[in-house]
Design a protein around this motif. Structure first.
Motif, PDB file in Angstrom:
ATOM      1  N   UNK A   1       0.807  -1.221   0.000  1.00  0.00           N
ATOM      2  CA  UNK A   1       0.000   0.000   0.000  1.00  0.00           C
ATOM      3  C   UNK A   1       0.840   1.270   0.000  1.00  0.00           C
ATOM      4  N   UNK A   2       1.877   1.326   0.816  1.00  0.00           N
ATOM      5  CA  UNK A   2       2.686   2.540   0.915  1.00  0.00           C
ATOM      6  C   UNK A   2       3.366   2.864  -0.422  1.00  0.00           C
TER       7      UNK A   2
ATOM      8  N   UNK B   1       1.126   9.245  -6.116  1.00  0.00           N
ATOM      9  CA  UNK B   1       1.380  10.666  -5.877  1.00  0.00           C
ATOM     10  C   UNK B   1       2.402  11.223  -6.864  1.00  0.00           C
ATOM     11  N   UNK B   2       3.276  10.358  -7.368  1.00  0.00           N
ATOM     12  CA  UNK B   2       4.279  10.764  -8.355  1.00  0.00           C
ATOM     13  C   UNK B   2       3.952  10.107  -9.703  1.00  0.00           C
ATOM     14  N   UNK B   3       2.671  10.081 -10.053  1.00  0.00           N
ATOM     15  CA  UNK B   3       2.206   9.340 -11.231  1.00  0.00           C
ATOM     16  C   UNK B   3       2.938   9.718 -12.510  1.00  0.00           C
ATOM     17  N   UNK B   4       3.371  10.982 -12.612  1.00  0.00           N
ATOM     18  CA  UNK B   4       4.013  11.420 -13.846  1.00  0.00           C
ATOM     19  C   UNK B   4       5.323  10.687 -14.117  1.00  0.00           C
ATOM     20  N   UNK B   5       5.890  10.013 -13.111  1.00  0.00           N
ATOM     21  CA  UNK B   5       7.095   9.197 -13.297  1.00  0.00           C
ATOM     22  C   UNK B   5       6.752   7.801 -13.818  1.00  0.00           C
ATOM     23  N   UNK B   6       5.470   7.458 -13.836  1.00  0.00           N
ATOM     24  CA  UNK B   6       5.029   6.101 -14.187  1.00  0.00           C
ATOM     25  C   UNK B   6       4.056   6.100 -15.371  1.00  0.00           C
ATOM     26  N   UNK B   7       4.154   7.122 -16.210  1.00  0.00           N
ATOM     27  CA  UNK B   7       3.286   7.211 -17.378  1.00  0.00           C
ATOM     28  C   UNK B   7       3.877   6.422 -18.545  1.00  0.00           C
ATOM     29  N   UNK B   8       3.015   5.879 -19.381  1.00  0.00           N
ATOM     30  CA  UNK B   8       3.463   5.252 -20.623  1.00  0.00           C
ATOM     31  C   UNK B   8       3.951   6.379 -21.513  1.00  0.00           C
ATOM     32  N   UNK B   9       5.144   6.229 -22.054  1.00  0.00           N
ATOM     33  CA  UNK B   9       5.739   7.297 -22.863  1.00  0.00           C
ATOM     34  C   UNK B   9       6.069   6.784 -24.264  1.00  0.00           C
ATOM     35  N   UNK B  10       6.541   7.684 -25.099  1.00  0.00           N
ATOM     36  CA  UNK B  10       6.943   7.326 -26.457  1.00  0.00           C
ATOM     37  C   UNK B  10       5.765   6.965 -27.344  1.00  0.00           C
ATOM     38  N   UNK B  11       4.622   7.601 -27.118  1.00  0.00           N
ATOM     39  CA  UNK B  11       3.411   7.265 -27.856  1.00  0.00           C
ATOM     40  C   UNK B  11       3.313   8.059 -29.158  1.00  0.00           C
ATOM     41  N   UNK B  12       2.674   7.428 -30.147  1.00  0.00           N
ATOM     42  CA  UNK B  12       2.426   8.065 -31.429  1.00  0.00           C
ATOM     43  C   UNK B  12       0.927   8.066 -31.672  1.00  0.00           C
ATOM     44  N   UNK B  13       0.384   9.209 -32.034  1.00  0.00           N
ATOM     45  CA  UNK B  13      -1.051   9.287 -32.337  1.00  0.00           C
ATOM     46  C   UNK B  13      -1.355   8.367 -33.513  1.00  0.00           C
ATOM     47  N   UNK B  14      -2.454   7.634 -33.411  1.00  0.00           N
ATOM     48  CA  UNK B  14      -2.833   6.680 -34.461  1.00  0.00           C
ATOM     49  C   UNK B  14      -3.497   7.402 -35.627  1.00  0.00           C
ATOM     50  N   UNK B  15      -3.169   6.980 -36.837  1.00  0.00           N
ATOM     51  CA  UNK B  15      -3.802   7.561 -38.021  1.00  0.00           C
ATOM     52  C   UNK B  15      -5.149   6.892 -38.298  1.00  0.00           C
TER      53      UNK B  15
END
Length: 195
Positions: A104-105, A112-126
């Motif tokens: 839990x902790x 609280x620091x969610x921005x460090x655990x975001x999925x990155x390197x994404x490309x918008x789909x055509x």
């Protein structure tokens, strides 16, 4: 399966899940698999939240990848497995194999620091079905395959035993990243066992 009945009293200010009328019934896995195998590209709602964006804009926190918790219950949230639903190109996702909940902790600190655990390197789909070039090859190694049944004259118990064995062997082949030809051979074994 496929397109669900829409609740006539639904409007976009309500949670998206309340849009559909859900039938409460128990289905065997085999029945659901048959329905899923019968879906065509047009039957799938690839971007279920698209119409909902005017009332509930997309927020980056939706791309948090990690454990979520409610009290003592925790569950892994893996948006990288369904990027198409968010309008992004689908990449090869990490394994969904269960991992031990970090406690839990730690879950709270990561949230609280969610921005460090975001999925990155994404490309918008055509288009809704856009994926990275190697995705379909990967998908074929981890997805189940459909086989045409030659005869329904086989003992049902024997059929299910053979189907289970083929499924387990197929999973092992996937884990070992062995040749697709072996998987085709296992499928042929299932078909010929019906003859």
């Amino acid at each position: 399966m496929g397109r669900r009945d829409i609740n006539p009293s639904y409007d976009e200010v309500h949670p998206r899940a309340t849009r559909y009328i859900v039938a409460h019934q128990i289905c065997a896995v085999g029945d659901v698999r048959v329905q899923l195998d019968g879906l065509t590209h047009d039957d799938v709602i690839w971007t279920p939240y698209e119409d909902h964006r005017l009332s509930r804009p997309f927020e980056t926190i939706y791309l948090f990848s990690g454990h979520l918790r409610l009290g003592s219950l925790s569950q892994r949230h893996m948006p990288e497995r369904v990027l198409r639903q968010f309008g992004y190109e689908q990449s090869i996702p990490p394994s969904p194999m269960p991992t031990e909940s970090p406690g839990a902790h730690v879950i709270d600190q990561r949230w609280l620091q969610f921005d460090h655990y975001l999925v990155t390197g994404l490309t918008a789909a055509s288009s809704p079905s856009t994926c990275v070039p190697e995705y379909m090859s990967w998908f074929r190694t981890v997805s189940h395959h459909t086989f045409a049944e030659v005869s329904l004259e086989i003992n049902p118990v024997l059929y299910h035993v053979i189907a289970f064995v083929v499924q387990m062997l197929s999973r092992q082949v996937s884990r070992l990243k062995m040749s697709v030809h072996i998987r085709v051979y296992l499928g042929a074994l299932l078909v010929f066992s019906n003859a």
